[in-house]
Design an enzyme around this catalytic site. Sequence first.
Site, PDB file in Angstrom:
ATOM      1  N   ASP A 185       0.810  -1.213   0.000  1.00  0.00           N
ATOM      2  CA  ASP A 185       0.000   0.000   0.000  1.00  0.00           C
ATOM      3  C   ASP A 185       0.850   1.272   0.000  1.00  0.00           C
ATOM      4  O   ASP A 185       0.670   2.151  -0.851  1.00  0.00           O
ATOM      5  CB  ASP A 185      -0.924  -0.023   1.227  1.00  0.00           C
ATOM      6  CG  ASP A 185      -1.644   1.288   1.456  1.00  0.00           C
ATOM      7  OD1 ASP A 185      -2.785   1.425   0.986  1.00  0.00           O
ATOM      8  OD2 ASP A 185      -1.068   2.178   2.116  1.00  0.00           O
ATOM      9  N   THR A 213      -5.005   2.764  -0.032  1.00  0.00           N
ATOM     10  CA  THR A 213      -4.836   2.294  -1.408  1.00  0.00           C
ATOM     11  C   THR A 213      -5.198   0.816  -1.515  1.00  0.00           C
ATOM     12  O   THR A 213      -5.801   0.387  -2.502  1.00  0.00           O
ATOM     13  CB  THR A 213      -3.388   2.533  -1.878  1.00  0.00           C
ATOM     14  OG1 THR A 213      -3.038   3.895  -1.661  1.00  0.00           O
ATOM     15  CG2 THR A 213      -3.234   2.212  -3.360  1.00  0.00           C
ATOM     16  N   ASP A 214      -4.838   0.029  -0.508  1.00  0.00           N
ATOM     17  CA  ASP A 214      -5.261  -1.376  -0.471  1.00  0.00           C
ATOM     18  C   ASP A 214      -6.776  -1.484  -0.487  1.00  0.00           C
ATOM     19  O   ASP A 214      -7.364  -2.292  -1.230  1.00  0.00           O
ATOM     20  CB  ASP A 214      -4.732  -2.044   0.805  1.00  0.00           C
ATOM     21  CG  ASP A 214      -3.340  -2.625   0.640  1.00  0.00           C
ATOM     22  OD1 ASP A 214      -2.919  -2.850  -0.512  1.00  0.00           O
ATOM     23  OD2 ASP A 214      -2.671  -2.852   1.654  1.00  0.00           O
ATOM     24  N   ILE A 215      -7.421  -0.713   0.369  1.00  0.00           N
ATOM     25  CA  ILE A 215      -8.877  -0.793   0.491  1.00  0.00           C
ATOM     26  C   ILE A 215      -9.553  -0.372  -0.817  1.00  0.00           C
ATOM     27  O   ILE A 215     -10.495  -1.027  -1.285  1.00  0.00           O
ATOM     28  CB  ILE A 215      -9.357   0.088   1.662  1.00  0.00           C
ATOM     29  CG1 ILE A 215      -8.863  -0.500   2.986  1.00  0.00           C
ATOM     30  CG2 ILE A 215     -10.880   0.211   1.669  1.00  0.00           C
ATOM     31  CD1 ILE A 215      -9.072   0.398   4.185  1.00  0.00           C
ATOM     32  N   GLY A 218      -9.230  -3.122  -3.301  1.00  0.00           N
ATOM     33  CA  GLY A 218     -10.173  -4.189  -3.001  1.00  0.00           C
ATOM     34  C   GLY A 218     -11.574  -3.848  -3.464  1.00  0.00           C
ATOM     35  O   GLY A 218     -12.301  -4.706  -3.987  1.00  0.00           O
TER      36      GLY A 218
END
Length: 443
Positions: A185, A213-215, A218
């Site tokens: 991230d 950024t990960d979220i 996803g």
Amino acid sequence: MSCLRSVSLVRCFVPLTSPSPKNVVQSFAQHVQNSSKYFSSSVAEDPLAGVRILDLTRIVAGPYCTMVLGDLGAEVIKVEKPNEGDECRKWGPPFIGKTTESCYFVAVNRNKRSICVDMKSKEGKEILFDLAKHSDVLVENYVPGKMDKMGLGYNDFKKIAPHLVYCSITGFGSCGPYSKRPGYDVIAASMGGLLHITGPADGEPCKVGVALTDIMTGLYAHGAIMAALIQKSKTGMGQKIDANLLSTQVASLINIGSNFLNGGVEAQRHGTSHPSIVPYEALLTKDDCYITVGTGSDKQFVDLCHRFELPDLAKDIRFLSNKLRVENRKVLLHILKDKFCTKTRDQWLELLDGASFPYGPVNRISDVFRDPHILATNAVQSVEHPVAGEVKLVAPAVTFSQAQNRIRLPPPTLGQHTEEILMDVLHYSTEKVNQLKNIGAVA
């Protein structure tokens, strides 16, 4: 809680042959009609009831994606490495109580069942292929090329399960000079400009407090999977989806990206303020707390001036429009900040009550979970974990009028459902399961 019961999901496969789209849709509709008698009234309201997800992801972006799908009713089978599992299981402290269950892991892995499979073994690969035949979606987040080397790439699965929607979540995508790099991230946030525009104007670049950024990646992947499932219901065929952290971060720059591309404006850090709207930031109170206020229209600015007990400010020719307020940002903010320091947090919240413009205190996390609105909306729910006991989870953020988006199962322990999945989904015999355990193919 009643929502914790385990449910048996009816499969929603379309044929593996290639019939006409019309026949596929008719077949799918007939399947749903025939399957409805197997659903309880509550299960039938889960939007993705009957959809099975083969989850080969770890860390955050992938597990967050599959958790969202699980919240919507999909059956999620989380495939983990024997004896080790998802790396996120070890990301602590904190752990829950005196267990080894990490708070990090439980945050993104509810509504899943865990099976431990040695993906490098011949027998492990056969298990994954068998599961793919009985699944609708496969999600993985390995570095591009690694799954292909293991004989578990998209083309390998397509041969045996052409109906499968195969979603690959990576750091930088499947092509380009950075494609083989591992990605986290904070790296994508750095390269995609987010760290550069985050933080105080005179300070260092700042990382956002959560893996944003990960979220976002996803959620992008979740939306793409939903679209692919709709397309599959018309064609009967699956496809490959590529989602990656860097592309997501760049796409999420929205106005900041457009300001540079179309206006030639290089972004700067503005702390909590906004480059194009004034006032729009956190202001310090007399008792050293912060309250964030924002006025998106001239009418809202007039209301703010009166609530700040500065009525003449609304008539000042320097501040009559947002354009003028942006141009005279320093002067205006100096006046507002001086005024804000004269009252405490609670005094300002009382004065701002009912305002036409948005406002809110900068809460500590402990304040968040004591907030009366959060409490009233049941944003936190408890589940009974097989090892850790009561575990509190933040509920899904979206509600439906004719469907459910809910916590059904607690986050699984490592390999908790290995036997259950092999026997109930694949109908392996007890003897075969024991043989697979003895050779280390599963655990």
